[in-house]
Motif scaffolding. Structure first.
Motif, PDB file in Angstrom:
ATOM      1  N   LEU A  12       2.375  -4.640  -3.140  1.00  0.00           N
ATOM      2  CA  LEU A  12       1.498  -4.409  -1.992  1.00  0.00           C
ATOM      3  C   LEU A  12       0.133  -5.023  -2.262  1.00  0.00           C
ATOM      4  O   LEU A  12      -0.441  -4.821  -3.335  1.00  0.00           O
ATOM      5  N   THR A  13      -0.363  -5.777  -1.294  1.00  0.00           N
ATOM      6  CA  THR A  13      -1.726  -6.291  -1.350  1.00  0.00           C
ATOM      7  C   THR A  13      -2.441  -5.776  -0.117  1.00  0.00           C
ATOM      8  O   THR A  13      -1.940  -5.910   1.000  1.00  0.00           O
ATOM      9  N   ILE A  14      -3.601  -5.169  -0.328  1.00  0.00           N
ATOM     10  CA  ILE A  14      -4.387  -4.640   0.784  1.00  0.00           C
ATOM     11  C   ILE A  14      -5.662  -5.465   0.898  1.00  0.00           C
ATOM     12  O   ILE A  14      -6.468  -5.512  -0.027  1.00  0.00           O
ATOM     13  N   TRP A  15      -5.797  -6.119   2.034  1.00  0.00           N
ATOM     14  CA  TRP A  15      -6.967  -6.945   2.307  1.00  0.00           C
ATOM     15  C   TRP A  15      -7.950  -6.150   3.166  1.00  0.00           C
ATOM     16  O   TRP A  15      -7.538  -5.511   4.138  1.00  0.00           O
ATOM     17  N   PRO A  16      -9.239  -6.198   2.844  1.00  0.00           N
ATOM     18  CA  PRO A  16     -10.235  -5.541   3.699  1.00  0.00           C
ATOM     19  C   PRO A  16     -10.198  -6.188   5.088  1.00  0.00           C
ATOM     20  O   PRO A  16     -10.144  -7.410   5.201  1.00  0.00           O
ATOM     21  N   GLN A  17     -10.197  -5.378   6.117  1.00  0.00           N
ATOM     22  CA  GLN A  17     -10.056  -5.908   7.474  1.00  0.00           C
ATOM     23  C   GLN A  17     -11.299  -6.661   7.931  1.00  0.00           C
ATOM     24  O   GLN A  17     -11.200  -7.669   8.598  1.00  0.00           O
ATOM     25  N   ARG A  18     -12.460  -6.193   7.587  1.00  0.00           N
ATOM     26  CA  ARG A  18     -13.683  -6.793   8.117  1.00  0.00           C
ATOM     27  C   ARG A  18     -14.537  -7.455   7.040  1.00  0.00           C
ATOM     28  O   ARG A  18     -15.747  -7.459   7.133  1.00  0.00           O
ATOM     29  N   ALA A  19     -13.908  -8.008   6.038  1.00  0.00           N
ATOM     30  CA  ALA A  19     -14.649  -8.639   4.950  1.00  0.00           C
ATOM     31  C   ALA A  19     -14.060 -10.019   4.650  1.00  0.00           C
ATOM     32  O   ALA A  19     -13.323 -10.188   3.696  1.00  0.00           O
ATOM     33  N   LEU A  32       9.997   0.108  -2.543  1.00  0.00           N
ATOM     34  CA  LEU A  32       9.414  -0.318  -1.275  1.00  0.00           C
ATOM     35  C   LEU A  32       8.957   0.894  -0.482  1.00  0.00           C
ATOM     36  O   LEU A  32       7.927   0.858   0.188  1.00  0.00           O
ATOM     37  N   ARG A  33       9.676   1.993  -0.592  1.00  0.00           N
ATOM     38  CA  ARG A  33       9.313   3.232   0.105  1.00  0.00           C
ATOM     39  C   ARG A  33       7.889   3.672  -0.265  1.00  0.00           C
ATOM     40  O   ARG A  33       7.085   4.023   0.595  1.00  0.00           O
ATOM     41  N   GLU A  34       7.553   3.614  -1.562  1.00  0.00           N
ATOM     42  CA  GLU A  34       6.211   3.989  -2.020  1.00  0.00           C
ATOM     43  C   GLU A  34       5.164   3.017  -1.496  1.00  0.00           C
ATOM     44  O   GLU A  34       4.092   3.434  -1.046  1.00  0.00           O
ATOM     45  N   ALA A  35       5.460   1.730  -1.548  1.00  0.00           N
ATOM     46  CA  ALA A  35       4.520   0.717  -1.065  1.00  0.00           C
ATOM     47  C   ALA A  35       4.262   0.887   0.432  1.00  0.00           C
ATOM     48  O   ALA A  35       3.121   0.772   0.895  1.00  0.00           O
ATOM     49  N   LEU A  36       5.307   1.177   1.189  1.00  0.00           N
ATOM     50  CA  LEU A  36       5.154   1.383   2.631  1.00  0.00           C
ATOM     51  C   LEU A  36       4.287   2.593   2.940  1.00  0.00           C
ATOM     52  O   LEU A  36       3.474   2.562   3.859  1.00  0.00           O
ATOM     53  N   ALA A  37       4.441   3.667   2.176  1.00  0.00           N
ATOM     54  CA  ALA A  37       3.631   4.874   2.406  1.00  0.00           C
ATOM     55  C   ALA A  37       2.145   4.567   2.218  1.00  0.00           C
ATOM     56  O   ALA A  37       1.308   4.985   3.024  1.00  0.00           O
ATOM     57  N   VAL A  38       1.809   3.821   1.170  1.00  0.00           N
ATOM     58  CA  VAL A  38       0.411   3.451   0.922  1.00  0.00           C
ATOM     59  C   VAL A  38      -0.070   2.486   2.002  1.00  0.00           C
ATOM     60  O   VAL A  38      -1.196   2.595   2.496  1.00  0.00           O
ATOM     61  N   ALA A  39       0.780   1.547   2.400  1.00  0.00           N
ATOM     62  CA  ALA A  39       0.419   0.586   3.438  1.00  0.00           C
ATOM     63  C   ALA A  39       0.148   1.278   4.767  1.00  0.00           C
ATOM     64  O   ALA A  39      -0.818   0.946   5.460  1.00  0.00           O
ATOM     65  N   ILE A  40       0.965   2.241   5.124  1.00  0.00           N
ATOM     66  CA  ILE A  40       0.775   2.973   6.376  1.00  0.00           C
ATOM     67  C   ILE A  40      -0.554   3.726   6.350  1.00  0.00           C
ATOM     68  O   ILE A  40      -1.300   3.731   7.330  1.00  0.00           O
ATOM     69  N   ALA A  41      -0.872   4.340   5.222  1.00  0.00           N
ATOM     70  CA  ALA A  41      -2.154   5.046   5.101  1.00  0.00           C
ATOM     71  C   ALA A  41      -3.322   4.070   5.254  1.00  0.00           C
ATOM     72  O   ALA A  41      -4.331   4.399   5.887  1.00  0.00           O
ATOM     73  N   ALA A  42      -3.188   2.872   4.715  1.00  0.00           N
ATOM     74  CA  ALA A  42      -4.241   1.864   4.842  1.00  0.00           C
ATOM     75  C   ALA A  42      -4.417   1.428   6.291  1.00  0.00           C
ATOM     76  O   ALA A  42      -5.545   1.276   6.771  1.00  0.00           O
ATOM     77  N   ILE A  43      -3.310   1.249   6.988  1.00  0.00           N
ATOM     78  CA  ILE A  43      -3.381   0.879   8.404  1.00  0.00           C
ATOM     79  C   ILE A  43      -4.042   1.990   9.210  1.00  0.00           C
ATOM     80  O   ILE A  43      -4.901   1.734  10.051  1.00  0.00           O
ATOM     81  N   GLU A  44      -3.658   3.223   8.948  1.00  0.00           N
ATOM     82  CA  GLU A  44      -4.215   4.357   9.690  1.00  0.00           C
ATOM     83  C   GLU A  44      -5.710   4.535   9.446  1.00  0.00           C
ATOM     84  O   GLU A  44      -6.418   5.040  10.303  1.00  0.00           O
ATOM     85  N   SER A  45      -6.200   4.099   8.288  1.00  0.00           N
ATOM     86  CA  SER A  45      -7.641   4.202   8.001  1.00  0.00           C
ATOM     87  C   SER A  45      -8.444   3.230   8.858  1.00  0.00           C
ATOM     88  O   SER A  45      -9.641   3.432   9.058  1.00  0.00           O
ATOM     89  N   GLY A  46      -7.774   2.175   9.336  1.00  0.00           N
ATOM     90  CA  GLY A  46      -8.445   1.197  10.182  1.00  0.00           C
ATOM     91  C   GLY A  46      -9.313   0.212   9.420  1.00  0.00           C
ATOM     92  O   GLY A  46      -9.991  -0.606  10.016  1.00  0.00           O
ATOM     93  N   GLU A  47      -9.312   0.283   8.125  1.00  0.00           N
ATOM     94  CA  GLU A  47     -10.196  -0.557   7.322  1.00  0.00           C
ATOM     95  C   GLU A  47      -9.474  -1.620   6.511  1.00  0.00           C
ATOM     96  O   GLU A  47     -10.119  -2.353   5.766  1.00  0.00           O
TER      97      GLU A  47
END
Length: 75
Positions: A12-19, A32-47
């Motif tokens: 999983l790579t998380i890119w800052p949305q506004r940077a 993949l299940r663990e990566a998806l859970a973290v990814a979903i939380a990142a999307i929900e944060s909106g950042e």
């Protein structure tokens, strides 16, 4: 993608949305299940914009993650 794919490794790579211009490093997950859970939380944060590379080499975009998270029972 099959349900068995959820138990395989992923990165999983998380890119800052506004940077623009910032780099990000991938983080390995045992499943993949663990990566998806973290990814979903990142999307929900909106950042953040999470991207996942599966063990099979599939690249899952933020839109794919969001669109398919309910179908895999992850939300």
């Amino acid at each position: 993608m099959t349900p068995a794919d959820l138990d395989k490794r992923a990165e999983l790579t998380i890119w800052p949305q506004r940077a623009p211009g910032r780099s990000a490093e991938g983080r390995p997950f045992a499943t993949l299940r663990e990566a998806l859970a973290v990814a979903i939380a990142a999307i929900e944060s909106g950042e953040a914009q999470p991207w996942i590379i599966t063990e099979a080499g599939d690249i899952l975009s933020p839109r794919w993650i969001q669109a398919n998270s309910r179908s895999w029972g992850l939300q």
